[in-house]
Write a protein that holds these residues in place. Structure first.
Motif, PDB file in Angstrom:
ATOM      1  N   HIS A  63       0.817  -1.206   0.000  1.00 22.36           N
ATOM      2  CA  HIS A  63       0.000   0.000   0.000  1.00 22.36           C
ATOM      3  C   HIS A  63       0.858   1.267   0.000  1.00 22.36           C
ATOM      4  O   HIS A  63       1.833   1.375   0.729  1.00 22.36           O
ATOM      5  N   SER A  64       0.501   2.222  -0.832  1.00 21.61           N
ATOM      6  CA  SER A  64       1.324   3.429  -1.032  1.00 21.61           C
ATOM      7  C   SER A  64       1.454   4.285   0.223  1.00 21.61           C
ATOM      8  O   SER A  64       2.428   5.019   0.382  1.00 21.61           O
ATOM      9  N   LYS A  65       0.479   4.199   1.129  1.00 22.88           N
ATOM     10  CA  LYS A  65       0.509   5.037   2.324  1.00 22.88           C
ATOM     11  C   LYS A  65       1.069   4.306   3.548  1.00 22.88           C
ATOM     12  O   LYS A  65       1.024   4.827   4.651  1.00 22.88           O
ATOM     13  N   ARG A  66       1.614   3.123   3.334  1.00 22.47           N
ATOM     14  CA  ARG A  66       2.139   2.363   4.466  1.00 22.47           C
ATOM     15  C   ARG A  66       3.460   2.959   4.944  1.00 22.47           C
ATOM     16  O   ARG A  66       4.157   3.653   4.187  1.00 22.47           O
ATOM     17  N   VAL A  67       3.802   2.682   6.174  1.00 24.58           N
ATOM     18  CA  VAL A  67       5.116   3.043   6.712  1.00 24.58           C
ATOM     19  C   VAL A  67       6.041   1.864   6.457  1.00 24.58           C
ATOM     20  O   VAL A  67       5.772   0.750   6.897  1.00 24.58           O
ATOM     21  N   ILE A  68       7.112   2.097   5.743  1.00 23.88           N
ATOM     22  CA  ILE A  68       8.003   0.994   5.386  1.00 23.88           C
ATOM     23  C   ILE A  68       8.999   0.743   6.513  1.00 23.88           C
ATOM     24  O   ILE A  68       9.816   1.596   6.853  1.00 23.88           O
ATOM     25  N   GLU A  69       8.903  -0.448   7.085  1.00 22.33           N
ATOM     26  CA  GLU A  69       9.787  -0.873   8.161  1.00 22.33           C
ATOM     27  C   GLU A  69      10.704  -1.981   7.644  1.00 22.33           C
ATOM     28  O   GLU A  69      10.556  -2.449   6.513  1.00 22.33           O
ATOM     29  N   SER A  70      11.631  -2.419   8.478  1.00 24.26           N
ATOM     30  CA  SER A  70      12.512  -3.518   8.100  1.00 24.26           C
ATOM     31  C   SER A  70      11.678  -4.770   7.856  1.00 24.26           C
ATOM     32  O   SER A  70      10.573  -4.895   8.389  1.00 24.26           O
ATOM     33  N   PRO A  71      12.181  -5.710   7.049  1.00 25.04           N
ATOM     34  CA  PRO A  71      11.409  -6.936   6.803  1.00 25.04           C
ATOM     35  C   PRO A  71      11.119  -7.706   8.076  1.00 25.04           C
ATOM     36  O   PRO A  71      10.043  -8.284   8.215  1.00 25.04           O
ATOM     37  N   TYR A  72      12.061  -7.697   9.018  1.00 24.56           N
ATOM     38  CA  TYR A  72      11.850  -8.409  10.285  1.00 24.56           C
ATOM     39  C   TYR A  72      10.677  -7.798  11.045  1.00 24.56           C
ATOM     40  O   TYR A  72       9.771  -8.505  11.503  1.00 24.56           O
ATOM     41  N   LYS A  73      10.688  -6.470  11.188  1.00 30.21           N
ATOM     42  CA  LYS A  73       9.622  -5.796  11.923  1.00 30.21           C
ATOM     43  C   LYS A  73       8.288  -5.919  11.199  1.00 30.21           C
ATOM     44  O   LYS A  73       7.252  -6.139  11.819  1.00 30.21           O
ATOM     45  N   THR A  74       8.326  -5.790   9.885  1.00 31.75           N
ATOM     46  CA  THR A  74       7.102  -5.905   9.095  1.00 31.75           C
ATOM     47  C   THR A  74       6.475  -7.281   9.259  1.00 31.75           C
ATOM     48  O   THR A  74       5.259  -7.407   9.439  1.00 31.75           O
ATOM     49  N   TYR A  75       7.294  -8.301   9.228  1.00 26.70           N
ATOM     50  CA  TYR A  75       6.799  -9.669   9.370  1.00 26.70           C
ATOM     51  C   TYR A  75       6.188  -9.899  10.743  1.00 26.70           C
ATOM     52  O   TYR A  75       5.078 -10.421  10.869  1.00 26.70           O
ATOM     53  N   HIS A  76       6.899  -9.510  11.779  1.00 29.60           N
ATOM     54  CA  HIS A  76       6.444  -9.829  13.133  1.00 29.60           C
ATOM     55  C   HIS A  76       5.288  -8.944  13.600  1.00 29.60           C
ATOM     56  O   HIS A  76       4.534  -9.346  14.487  1.00 29.60           O
ATOM     57  N   GLU A  77       5.143  -7.780  13.022  1.00 25.60           N
ATOM     58  CA  GLU A  77       4.033  -6.907  13.420  1.00 25.60           C
ATOM     59  C   GLU A  77       2.791  -7.109  12.562  1.00 25.60           C
ATOM     60  O   GLU A  77       1.697  -6.707  12.951  1.00 25.60           O
ATOM     61  N   ASN A  78       2.964  -7.720  11.383  1.00 25.90           N
ATOM     62  CA  ASN A  78       1.830  -7.885  10.460  1.00 25.90           C
ATOM     63  C   ASN A  78       1.673  -9.313   9.988  1.00 25.90           C
ATOM     64  O   ASN A  78       1.203  -9.562   8.884  1.00 25.90           O
ATOM     65  N   ARG A  79       2.116 -10.261  10.800  1.00 22.34           N
ATOM     66  CA  ARG A  79       2.055 -11.657  10.377  1.00 22.34           C
ATOM     67  C   ARG A  79       0.628 -12.021   9.990  1.00 22.34           C
ATOM     68  O   ARG A  79      -0.314 -11.830  10.744  1.00 22.34           O
ATOM     69  N   ALA A  80       0.486 -12.544   8.775  1.00 24.61           N
ATOM     70  CA  ALA A  80      -0.850 -12.840   8.254  1.00 24.61           C
ATOM     71  C   ALA A  80      -1.526 -13.935   9.068  1.00 24.61           C
ATOM     72  O   ALA A  80      -0.865 -14.816   9.608  1.00 24.61           O
ATOM     73  N   PRO A  81      -2.842 -13.873   9.176  1.00 28.36           N
ATOM     74  CA  PRO A  81      -3.572 -14.921   9.900  1.00 28.36           C
ATOM     75  C   PRO A  81      -3.698 -16.193   9.067  1.00 28.36           C
ATOM     76  O   PRO A  81      -3.047 -16.322   8.037  1.00 28.36           O
ATOM     77  N   ILE A  82      -4.516 -17.092   9.495  1.00 32.90           N
ATOM     78  CA  ILE A  82      -4.804 -18.331   8.771  1.00 32.90           C
ATOM     79  C   ILE A  82      -3.557 -19.210   8.658  1.00 32.90           C
ATOM     80  O   ILE A  82      -3.468 -20.083   7.818  1.00 32.90           O
ATOM     81  N   SER A  83      -2.556 -18.919   9.514  1.00 33.08           N
ATOM     82  CA  SER A  83      -1.331 -19.726   9.582  1.00 33.08           C
ATOM     83  C   SER A  83      -0.574 -19.787   8.265  1.00 33.08           C
ATOM     84  O   SER A  83       0.272 -20.656   8.087  1.00 33.08           O
ATOM     85  N   LEU A  84      -0.854 -18.864   7.356  1.00 36.65           N
ATOM     86  CA  LEU A  84      -0.214 -18.922   6.043  1.00 36.65           C
ATOM     87  C   LEU A  84       1.284 -18.658   6.124  1.00 36.65           C
ATOM     88  O   LEU A  84       2.068 -19.216   5.386  1.00 36.65           O
ATOM     89  N   PHE A  85       1.691 -17.778   7.041  1.00 34.12           N
ATOM     90  CA  PHE A  85       3.103 -17.431   7.158  1.00 34.12           C
ATOM     91  C   PHE A  85       3.680 -17.825   8.510  1.00 34.12           C
ATOM     92  O   PHE A  85       4.598 -17.193   9.008  1.00 34.12           O
ATOM     93  N   SER A  86       3.125 -18.840   9.136  1.00 33.61           N
ATOM     94  CA  SER A  86       3.524 -19.181  10.500  1.00 33.61           C
ATOM     95  C   SER A  86       4.735 -20.112  10.572  1.00 33.61           C
ATOM     96  O   SER A  86       5.394 -20.184  11.599  1.00 33.61           O
ATOM     97  N   GLY A  87       5.040 -20.834   9.508  1.00 28.83           N
ATOM     98  CA  GLY A  87       6.166 -21.761   9.515  1.00 28.83           C
ATOM     99  C   GLY A  87       7.434 -21.128   8.977  1.00 28.83           C
ATOM    100  O   GLY A  87       7.424 -20.004   8.477  1.00 28.83           O
ATOM    101  N   THR A  88       8.544 -21.847   9.060  1.00 34.41           N
ATOM    102  CA  THR A  88       9.833 -21.324   8.596  1.00 34.41           C
ATOM    103  C   THR A  88       9.820 -21.046   7.106  1.00 34.41           C
ATOM    104  O   THR A  88      10.239 -19.973   6.654  1.00 34.41           O
ATOM    105  N   ALA A  89       9.348 -22.014   6.320  1.00 34.30           N
ATOM    106  CA  ALA A  89       9.295 -21.827   4.869  1.00 34.30           C
ATOM    107  C   ALA A  89       8.352 -20.689   4.506  1.00 34.30           C
ATOM    108  O   ALA A  89       8.630 -19.898   3.593  1.00 34.30           O
ATOM    109  N   GLU A  90       7.230 -20.596   5.238  1.00 29.88           N
ATOM    110  CA  GLU A  90       6.255 -19.547   4.972  1.00 29.88           C
ATOM    111  C   GLU A  90       6.819 -18.170   5.328  1.00 29.88           C
ATOM    112  O   GLU A  90       6.526 -17.174   4.671  1.00 29.88           O
TER     113      GLU A  90
END
Length: 268
Positions: free
Chosen positions: A91-118
């Motif tokens: 999204h154009s209006k998002r605040v761009i953070e580091s990939p680590y912070k982005t992942y841990h603060e916005n981890r998608a639900p439905i367990s899609l990104f909950s594993g190591t490979a994900e």
């Protein structure tokens, strides 16, 4: 014989029906969670529905590694579904953070990104979408991107030698491209700023400072059955990594990125 065959068919039908219903139930639950998330994003981001459609794809999407190998492929419907509930990546209006912070603060639900490979998939998506929305429009030289990736790889390799290797460092090497893209976005300037040798020495001192924080030298470096020969080889490899890093850091962009990556290990 016929009775046994009938019983087997009945059991198979029952099992098929059970798993089919179970799968549908989970699917409905997943879509319900996704719909709730859509509503949240629509309230958070203006023009959410309009903008997300511009990132939808009509063909198979391939996420590739630095060596060119395909890590994962998505059918258009699956990829578009992921896009729908990950506006923090596009999204154009998002605040761009580091990939680590982005992942841990916005981890998608439905367990899609909950594993190591994900999780790795998420980092690869981060790289792809940041390049599409921001860094791809910054006229960044191929050499700058290549060099910063190499610097981060050497840092990760050095930590790997100190920590006696392991899967964490292998996974981290795949994620490095996402960090590199973030640093290009955050620090890169077309006009290179020169740096002094004293400034470059900050990288080495920061590396060892963070190393002391991360590792117990008596166990990780000199213990665990390491013979003097093994310790010598390990420290020689680390020395080679640090020398390579020193050669590649030729301006303030590389310096700032290297320091931030090293210091991020204390936060992660």
């Amino acid at each position: 014989m016929q009775n046994k065959l009938k019983k087997l068919i009945i059991i198979l039908i029952f099992l098929f029906s059970f798993f089919n219903l179970y799968g549908q139930k989970n699917l409905k639950q997943d879509y319900l969670e996704a719909e709730n998330l859509f509503t949240k994003f629509q309230k958070t981001y203006s023009d959410y529905d309009k903008e997300r459609k511009t990132f939808h794809e009509k063909e198979i999407v391939k996420l590739t590694l630095l060596n060119g190998n395909i890590f994962e492929s998505f059918q258009p419907d699956d990829y578009n579904f992921i896009i729908d509930y990950t506006p923090e990546l596009w999204h154009s209006k998002r605040v761009i953070e580091s990939p680590y912070k982005t992942y841990h603060e916005n981890r998608a639900p439905i367990s899609l990104f909950s594993g190591t490979a994900e999780e790795i998939t998420y980092f690869l998506l981060y790289t792809k979408l940041l390049r599409k929305t921001k860094t791809g429009k910054m006229r960044i030289s191929d050499e700058a991107r290549k060099n910063i990736i190499s610097i981060l790889q050497y840092i990760n390799d050095a930590y790997s030698y100190l920590g006696n290797g392991g899967k964490y460092y292998i996974d981290e090497s795949i994620k490095i491209e996402a960090y590199a893209e973030y640093y290009l976005y955050k620090f890169y300037e077309k006009e290179e700023k020169k740096i002094s040798e004293t400034q470059k020495e900050q990288v080495c001192s920061s590396f060892w400072f963070v190393s002391q924080y991360l590792f117990d030298y008596s166990e990780d470096v000199f213990g665990n059955g390491n013979t003097p020969e093994m310790i010598y080889k390990k420290m020689s490899k680390i020395k080679t990594c640090m020398e390579s890093i020193d050669m590649l850091i030729t301006n303030s962009f590389y310096l700032e990125a290297a320091l931030e990556y090293i210091n991020s290990k204390m936060q992660e």
